[in-house]
Design a protein around this motif. Structure first.
Motif, PDB file in Angstrom:
ATOM      1  N   MET A  33       0.780  -1.185  -0.072  1.00  0.00           N
ATOM      2  CA  MET A  33       0.055  -0.078  -0.053  1.00  0.00           C
ATOM      3  C   MET A  33       0.833   1.186  -0.044  1.00  0.00           C
ATOM      4  O   MET A  33       0.513   2.280  -0.579  1.00  0.00           O
ATOM      5  CB  MET A  33      -0.893   0.080   1.327  1.00  0.00           C
ATOM      6  N   GLU A  34       1.877   1.191   0.738  1.00  0.00           N
ATOM      7  CA  GLU A  34       3.001   2.391   0.714  1.00  0.00           C
ATOM      8  C   GLU A  34       3.410   2.721  -0.716  1.00  0.00           C
ATOM      9  O   GLU A  34       3.638   3.821  -1.106  1.00  0.00           O
ATOM     10  CB  GLU A  34       4.030   2.179   1.507  1.00  0.00           C
ATOM     11  N   LYS A  35       3.588   1.559  -1.315  1.00  0.00           N
ATOM     12  CA  LYS A  35       4.067   1.869  -2.869  1.00  0.00           C
ATOM     13  C   LYS A  35       2.997   2.447  -3.905  1.00  0.00           C
ATOM     14  O   LYS A  35       3.584   3.621  -4.528  1.00  0.00           O
ATOM     15  CB  LYS A  35       4.671   0.590  -3.544  1.00  0.00           C
ATOM     16  N   LYS A  36       1.963   2.107  -3.598  1.00  0.00           N
ATOM     17  CA  LYS A  36       0.907   3.055  -4.330  1.00  0.00           C
ATOM     18  C   LYS A  36       0.644   4.352  -3.899  1.00  0.00           C
ATOM     19  O   LYS A  36       0.558   5.077  -4.633  1.00  0.00           O
ATOM     20  CB  LYS A  36      -0.577   2.007  -3.958  1.00  0.00           C
ATOM     21  N   HIS A  37       0.840   4.561  -2.649  1.00  0.00           N
ATOM     22  CA  HIS A  37       0.712   5.981  -1.992  1.00  0.00           C
ATOM     23  C   HIS A  37       1.988   6.759  -2.761  1.00  0.00           C
ATOM     24  O   HIS A  37       1.509   7.902  -3.237  1.00  0.00           O
ATOM     25  CB  HIS A  37       0.877   5.759  -0.514  1.00  0.00           C
ATOM     26  N   LEU A  38       2.990   6.199  -2.749  1.00  0.00           N
ATOM     27  CA  LEU A  38       4.124   6.963  -3.161  1.00  0.00           C
ATOM     28  C   LEU A  38       3.985   7.431  -4.814  1.00  0.00           C
ATOM     29  O   LEU A  38       4.348   8.307  -5.154  1.00  0.00           O
ATOM     30  CB  LEU A  38       5.550   6.210  -2.840  1.00  0.00           C
ATOM     31  N   ALA A  39       3.744   6.340  -5.437  1.00  0.00           N
ATOM     32  CA  ALA A  39       3.432   6.451  -6.830  1.00  0.00           C
ATOM     33  C   ALA A  39       2.476   7.543  -7.211  1.00  0.00           C
ATOM     34  O   ALA A  39       2.539   8.158  -8.057  1.00  0.00           O
ATOM     35  CB  ALA A  39       2.990   5.158  -7.442  1.00  0.00           C
ATOM     36  N   LEU A  40       1.025   7.459  -6.423  1.00  0.00           N
ATOM     37  CA  LEU A  40       0.168   8.380  -6.705  1.00  0.00           C
ATOM     38  C   LEU A  40       0.634   9.867  -6.193  1.00  0.00           C
ATOM     39  O   LEU A  40       0.409  10.789  -6.958  1.00  0.00           O
ATOM     40  CB  LEU A  40      -0.878   8.006  -5.759  1.00  0.00           C
ATOM     41  N   LYS A  41       1.632  10.000  -5.190  1.00  0.00           N
ATOM     42  CA  LYS A  41       1.710  11.050  -4.797  1.00  0.00           C
ATOM     43  C   LYS A  41       3.008  11.723  -5.974  1.00  0.00           C
ATOM     44  O   LYS A  41       2.942  12.979  -6.265  1.00  0.00           O
ATOM     45  CB  LYS A  41       2.797  11.279  -3.561  1.00  0.00           C
ATOM     46  N   LYS A  42       3.755  10.963  -6.538  1.00  0.00           N
ATOM     47  CA  LYS A  42       4.590  11.458  -7.449  1.00  0.00           C
ATOM     48  C   LYS A  42       3.799  11.732  -8.733  1.00  0.00           C
ATOM     49  O   LYS A  42       4.163  12.787  -9.451  1.00  0.00           O
ATOM     50  CB  LYS A  42       5.658  10.091  -7.884  1.00  0.00           C
ATOM     51  N   LEU A  43       2.930  11.004  -9.216  1.00  0.00           N
ATOM     52  CA  LEU A  43       1.963  11.323 -10.330  1.00  0.00           C
ATOM     53  C   LEU A  43       1.325  12.711 -10.058  1.00  0.00           C
ATOM     54  O   LEU A  43       1.298  13.609 -10.928  1.00  0.00           O
ATOM     55  CB  LEU A  43       0.845  10.333 -10.597  1.00  0.00           C
ATOM     56  N   LEU A  44       0.789  13.005  -8.841  1.00  0.00           N
ATOM     57  CA  LEU A  44       0.084  14.148  -8.573  1.00  0.00           C
ATOM     58  C   LEU A  44       0.827  15.544  -8.613  1.00  0.00           C
ATOM     59  O   LEU A  44       0.695  16.545  -9.247  1.00  0.00           O
ATOM     60  CB  LEU A  44      -0.673  14.022  -7.103  1.00  0.00           C
ATOM     61  N   THR A  45       2.095  15.216  -7.990  1.00  0.00           N
ATOM     62  CA  THR A  45       3.334  16.204  -8.387  1.00  0.00           C
ATOM     63  C   THR A  45       3.554  16.641  -9.671  1.00  0.00           C
ATOM     64  O   THR A  45       3.584  17.707 -10.053  1.00  0.00           O
ATOM     65  CB  THR A  45       4.275  15.722  -7.465  1.00  0.00           C
ATOM     66  N   ALA A  46       3.832  15.467 -10.481  1.00  0.00           N
ATOM     67  CA  ALA A  46       4.048  15.802 -12.003  1.00  0.00           C
ATOM     68  C   ALA A  46       2.870  16.444 -12.636  1.00  0.00           C
ATOM     69  O   ALA A  46       2.950  17.363 -13.258  1.00  0.00           O
ATOM     70  CB  ALA A  46       4.319  14.507 -12.592  1.00  0.00           C
ATOM     71  N   VAL A  47       1.625  16.208 -12.357  1.00  0.00           N
ATOM     72  CA  VAL A  47       0.483  16.790 -12.832  1.00  0.00           C
ATOM     73  C   VAL A  47       0.573  18.198 -12.433  1.00  0.00           C
ATOM     74  O   VAL A  47       0.114  19.392 -13.093  1.00  0.00           O
ATOM     75  CB  VAL A  47      -0.884  15.985 -12.570  1.00  0.00           C
ATOM     76  N   GLU A  48       0.510  18.824 -11.342  1.00  0.00           N
ATOM     77  CA  GLU A  48       0.505  19.728 -10.561  1.00  0.00           C
ATOM     78  C   GLU A  48       1.589  20.873 -11.454  1.00  0.00           C
ATOM     79  O   GLU A  48       1.247  21.926 -11.636  1.00  0.00           O
ATOM     80  CB  GLU A  48       0.562  19.812  -9.068  1.00  0.00           C
ATOM     81  N   LYS A  49       2.636  20.313 -11.502  1.00  0.00           N
ATOM     82  CA  LYS A  49       3.612  20.956 -12.066  1.00  0.00           C
ATOM     83  C   LYS A  49       3.361  21.418 -13.461  1.00  0.00           C
ATOM     84  O   LYS A  49       3.737  22.366 -13.677  1.00  0.00           O
ATOM     85  CB  LYS A  49       5.217  19.976 -11.916  1.00  0.00           C
ATOM     86  N   GLU A  50       2.868  20.485 -14.504  1.00  0.00           N
ATOM     87  CA  GLU A  50       2.543  20.735 -15.739  1.00  0.00           C
ATOM     88  C   GLU A  50       1.319  21.621 -15.773  1.00  0.00           C
ATOM     89  O   GLU A  50       1.308  22.477 -16.598  1.00  0.00           O
ATOM     90  CB  GLU A  50       2.132  19.355 -16.220  1.00  0.00           C
ATOM     91  N   LEU A  51       0.175  21.395 -14.780  1.00  0.00           N
ATOM     92  CA  LEU A  51      -0.782  22.580 -14.988  1.00  0.00           C
ATOM     93  C   LEU A  51      -0.275  23.844 -14.537  1.00  0.00           C
ATOM     94  O   LEU A  51      -0.992  24.767 -14.987  1.00  0.00           O
ATOM     95  CB  LEU A  51      -1.783  21.864 -13.963  1.00  0.00           C
ATOM     96  N   LEU A  52       0.570  24.060 -13.588  1.00  0.00           N
ATOM     97  CA  LEU A  52       0.977  25.412 -13.124  1.00  0.00           C
ATOM     98  C   LEU A  52       1.976  25.951 -14.166  1.00  0.00           C
ATOM     99  O   LEU A  52       2.564  27.101 -13.931  1.00  0.00           O
ATOM    100  CB  LEU A  52       1.627  25.316 -11.655  1.00  0.00           C
ATOM    101  N   HIS A  53       2.456  25.250 -15.038  1.00  0.00           N
ATOM    102  CA  HIS A  53       3.577  25.613 -15.931  1.00  0.00           C
ATOM    103  C   HIS A  53       3.099  26.731 -16.784  1.00  0.00           C
ATOM    104  O   HIS A  53       2.063  26.530 -17.572  1.00  0.00           O
ATOM    105  CB  HIS A  53       4.140  24.522 -16.729  1.00  0.00           C
ATOM    106  N   LYS A  54       3.767  27.744 -17.084  1.00  0.00           N
ATOM    107  CA  LYS A  54       3.362  29.183 -17.702  1.00  0.00           C
ATOM    108  C   LYS A  54       4.063  28.927 -19.045  1.00  0.00           C
ATOM    109  O   LYS A  54       5.479  28.770 -19.033  1.00  0.00           O
ATOM    110  CB  LYS A  54       3.451  30.263 -17.043  1.00  0.00           C
ATOM    111  N   PRO A  55       3.325  29.005 -20.143  1.00  0.00           N
ATOM    112  CA  PRO A  55       3.951  28.871 -21.579  1.00  0.00           C
ATOM    113  C   PRO A  55       5.190  29.942 -21.606  1.00  0.00           C
ATOM    114  O   PRO A  55       4.956  31.118 -21.199  1.00  0.00           O
ATOM    115  CB  PRO A  55       2.876  29.014 -22.731  1.00  0.00           C
ATOM    116  N   ASP A  56       6.239  29.783 -22.529  1.00  0.00           N
ATOM    117  CA  ASP A  56       7.149  30.914 -22.623  1.00  0.00           C
ATOM    118  C   ASP A  56       6.703  31.878 -23.750  1.00  0.00           C
ATOM    119  O   ASP A  56       5.435  31.567 -24.555  1.00  0.00           O
ATOM    120  CB  ASP A  56       8.485  30.368 -23.236  1.00  0.00           C
ATOM    121  N   ARG A  57       7.498  32.922 -23.850  1.00  0.00           N
ATOM    122  CA  ARG A  57       6.922  34.042 -24.630  1.00  0.00           C
ATOM    123  C   ARG A  57       6.820  33.546 -26.286  1.00  0.00           C
ATOM    124  O   ARG A  57       5.942  34.018 -26.929  1.00  0.00           O
ATOM    125  CB  ARG A  57       7.935  34.995 -24.817  1.00  0.00           C
ATOM    126  N   LYS A  58       7.710  32.532 -26.874  1.00  0.00           N
ATOM    127  CA  LYS A  58       7.539  32.314 -27.998  1.00  0.00           C
ATOM    128  C   LYS A  58       6.349  31.548 -28.445  1.00  0.00           C
ATOM    129  O   LYS A  58       5.615  31.570 -29.366  1.00  0.00           O
ATOM    130  CB  LYS A  58       8.798  31.405 -28.290  1.00  0.00           C
TER     131      LYS A  58
END
Length: 65
Positions: free
Chosen positions: A1-26
């Protein structure tokens, strides 16, 4: 169960990082071109400026004759 929790936490972190990413000027400039503006600044001015879209349209259509 701990591995699933860790994997889910990593996935959530990656998704949040991508959602909060602002596109560059180009990227923003290219997206603006797709909707008919020269660059991001002119697109922002059209969205938040005082001039209505009708005025821009009327100026273009009256010069075409």
């Amino acid at each position: 169960m701990e591995k699933k929790h860790l994997a889910l936490k990593k996935l959530l972190t990656a998704v949040e990082k991508e959602l909060l990413h602002k596109p560059d000027r180009k990227t923003l400039d290219r997206l603006s071109l797709l909707v008919g503006f020269q660059d991001w600044d002119s697109f922002q001015n059209a969205l938040h400026g005082d001039v209505s879209a009708d005025e821009n349209y009327n100026k273009k259509s009256s010069t075409r004759g």
